[in-house]
Design an enzyme around this catalytic site. Structure first.
Site, PDB file in Angstrom:
ATOM      1  N   GLY A  12     -12.384  39.322 -22.780  1.00 10.99           N
ATOM      2  CA  GLY A  12     -11.543  39.436 -21.584  1.00 10.99           C
ATOM      3  C   GLY A  12     -12.405  39.237 -20.350  1.00 10.99           C
ATOM      4  O   GLY A  12     -13.635  39.139 -20.439  1.00 10.99           O
ATOM      5  N   SER A  14     -14.312  39.768 -16.675  1.00  5.68           N
ATOM      6  CA  SER A  14     -15.172  40.813 -16.115  1.00  5.68           C
ATOM      7  C   SER A  14     -14.277  41.839 -15.406  1.00  5.68           C
ATOM      8  O   SER A  14     -13.374  41.466 -14.657  1.00  5.68           O
ATOM      9  CB  SER A  14     -16.141  40.172 -15.104  1.00  5.68           C
ATOM     10  OG  SER A  14     -16.976  41.158 -14.544  1.00  5.68           O
ATOM     11  N   GLY A  15     -14.503  43.105 -15.678  1.00  8.14           N
ATOM     12  CA  GLY A  15     -13.682  44.145 -15.058  1.00  8.14           C
ATOM     13  C   GLY A  15     -12.381  44.429 -15.791  1.00  8.14           C
ATOM     14  O   GLY A  15     -11.570  45.248 -15.338  1.00  8.14           O
ATOM     15  N   GLY A  17     -12.044  45.955 -18.575  1.00  5.15           N
ATOM     16  CA  GLY A  17     -12.098  47.265 -19.229  1.00  5.15           C
ATOM     17  C   GLY A  17     -12.700  47.225 -20.625  1.00  5.15           C
ATOM     18  O   GLY A  17     -12.631  48.217 -21.355  1.00  5.15           O
ATOM     19  N   LYS A  18     -13.298  46.103 -20.980  1.00  3.38           N
ATOM     20  CA  LYS A  18     -13.841  45.936 -22.335  1.00  3.38           C
ATOM     21  C   LYS A  18     -14.864  47.007 -22.692  1.00  3.38           C
ATOM     22  O   LYS A  18     -14.794  47.601 -23.763  1.00  3.38           O
ATOM     23  CB  LYS A  18     -14.555  44.562 -22.486  1.00  3.38           C
ATOM     24  CG  LYS A  18     -13.685  43.361 -22.258  1.00  3.38           C
ATOM     25  CD  LYS A  18     -14.473  42.068 -22.441  1.00  3.38           C
ATOM     26  CE  LYS A  18     -15.617  41.858 -21.472  1.00  3.38           C
ATOM     27  NZ  LYS A  18     -15.235  41.763 -20.057  1.00  3.38           N
ATOM     28  N   SER A  86     -17.104  36.410 -23.363  1.00  6.65           N
ATOM     29  CA  SER A  86     -16.924  35.372 -24.397  1.00  6.65           C
ATOM     30  C   SER A  86     -15.733  34.471 -24.071  1.00  6.65           C
ATOM     31  O   SER A  86     -14.731  34.484 -24.789  1.00  6.65           O
ATOM     32  CB  SER A  86     -16.809  35.994 -25.799  1.00  6.65           C
ATOM     33  OG  SER A  86     -15.954  37.110 -25.853  1.00  6.65           O
TER      34      SER A  86
HETATM   35  S1  ADX Z   1     -20.456  35.835 -21.467  1.00  2.00           S
HETATM   36  O1  ADX Z   1     -19.606  34.883 -20.716  1.00  2.00           O
HETATM   37  O2  ADX Z   1     -21.741  35.251 -21.846  1.00  2.00           O
HETATM   38  O3  ADX Z   1     -19.749  36.430 -22.611  1.00  2.00           O
HETATM   39  P1  ADX Z   1     -21.306  38.491 -20.731  1.00  2.00           P
HETATM   40  O4  ADX Z   1     -20.181  39.346 -21.198  1.00  2.00           O
HETATM   41  O5  ADX Z   1     -22.544  38.411 -21.551  1.00  2.00           O
HETATM   42  O6  ADX Z   1     -20.739  37.011 -20.412  1.00  2.00           O
HETATM   43  O7  ADX Z   1     -21.769  38.968 -19.283  1.00  2.00           O
HETATM   44  C1  ADX Z   1     -20.803  39.165 -18.296  1.00  2.00           C
HETATM   45  C2  ADX Z   1     -21.296  40.115 -17.220  1.00  2.00           C
HETATM   46  O8  ADX Z   1     -22.289  39.462 -16.442  1.00  2.00           O
HETATM   47  C3  ADX Z   1     -20.181  40.464 -16.262  1.00  2.00           C
HETATM   48  O9  ADX Z   1     -19.539  41.665 -16.612  1.00  2.00           O
HETATM   49  C4  ADX Z   1     -20.884  40.603 -14.946  1.00  2.00           C
HETATM   50  O10 ADX Z   1     -21.354  41.923 -14.790  1.00  2.00           O
HETATM   51  C5  ADX Z   1     -22.096  39.722 -15.066  1.00  2.00           C
HETATM   52  N1  ADX Z   1     -22.019  38.406 -14.407  1.00  2.00           N
HETATM   53  C6  ADX Z   1     -22.968  37.902 -13.596  1.00  2.00           C
HETATM   54  N2  ADX Z   1     -22.671  36.655 -13.212  1.00  2.00           N
HETATM   55  C7  ADX Z   1     -21.479  36.339 -13.788  1.00  2.00           C
HETATM   56  C8  ADX Z   1     -20.654  35.181 -13.766  1.00  2.00           C
HETATM   57  N3  ADX Z   1     -21.009  34.084 -13.098  1.00  2.00           N
HETATM   58  N4  ADX Z   1     -19.506  35.191 -14.484  1.00  2.00           N
HETATM   59  C9  ADX Z   1     -19.168  36.290 -15.175  1.00  2.00           C
HETATM   60  N5  ADX Z   1     -19.890  37.430 -15.214  1.00  2.00           N
HETATM   61  C10 ADX Z   1     -21.060  37.463 -14.544  1.00  2.00           C
END
Ligand code: ADX
Length: 172
Positions: A12, A14-15, A17-18, A86
């Site tokens: 889901g 960012s933010g 609630g995962k 993801s």
């Molecule tokens: S993923 O896309 O590779 O699955 P992941 O869950 O590891 O991302 O990391 C996401 C976290 O990185 C977010 O919760 C946020 O705190 C931080 N973050 C920093 N830059 C970004 C960005 N450009 N997009 C999304 N999250 C970011």
């Protein structure tokens, strides 16, 4: 103990609630005497994946490595609960392909972008809107919602039903 170990994969925005849900679920499964651990994107990115950024390619590698770690946990008898945006469906599909059908559960934390952005617990959406952060998921980087997740959580905060269904799933 009975039942197989699982990979429980939260996805889901960012933010959404995962991470909160992952740790709540961890606590509840512990009470059911199920050995569990949590892998959280923010933490994995400080260690195992600290060489990776937020390009689509780096996210793919982040998810691939995490999937392999999940596989090790499940093989060793621990149910692993993950919290990663993801965003790319085929990356999640790759992780799924590492497991048997009764070992992998995808849980879509379907919190709308507007709500995630309003919460903005780390102030990252504001920075992304200002253009200070590039490739932010939901702003200028894609999020592909799962088409057939095992569970979707919208406003659900009572996880007891989910726990019951996970316990059932373990015994299939
Ligand atoms: S993923 O896309 O590779 O699955 P992941 O869950 O590891 O991302 O990391 C996401 C976290 O990185 C977010 O919760 C946020 O705190 C931080 N973050 C920093 N830059 C970004 C960005 N450009 N997009 C999304 N999250 C970011």
């Amino acid at each position: 103990l009975g039942g197989n170990s699982l990979c429980i994969w939260f996805t889901g925005l960012s933010g959404a609630g995962k991470t909160t849900l992952a740790y709540e679920l961890d606590f509840l499964l512990h009470k059911e005497k199920i050995p569990t651990t949590v892998l959280d994107g923010d933490l994995i990115r400080k260690g195992l994946c600290k060489d990776l950024g937020m390009s689509v390619q780096d996210r793919t590698e982040n998810i691939r490595r995490t999937g392999e770690v999940c596989k090790l946990f499940v093989e060793s008898g621990t149910t692993v609960i993950t919290s990663f945006i993801s965003p790319i469906a085929k990356d999640r599909q790759y992780v799924r392909s590492l497991f048997a059908e009764n070992e992998f559960l995808e849980i879509y934390v379907d919190t709308p972008l507007e709500i995630c952005e309003k919460r903005d617990p780390k102030g990252l959406y504001l920075s992304a809107r200002k253009g200070e952060i590039k490739n932010f998921t939901g702003i200028d980087s894609p999020y592909e919602p799962p088409s057939t997740p095992e569970f979707t959580l919208r406003e659900i905060r009572d996880l007891n039903l989910l726990v019951q269904r996970i316990v059932q799933f373990r015994n299939t």
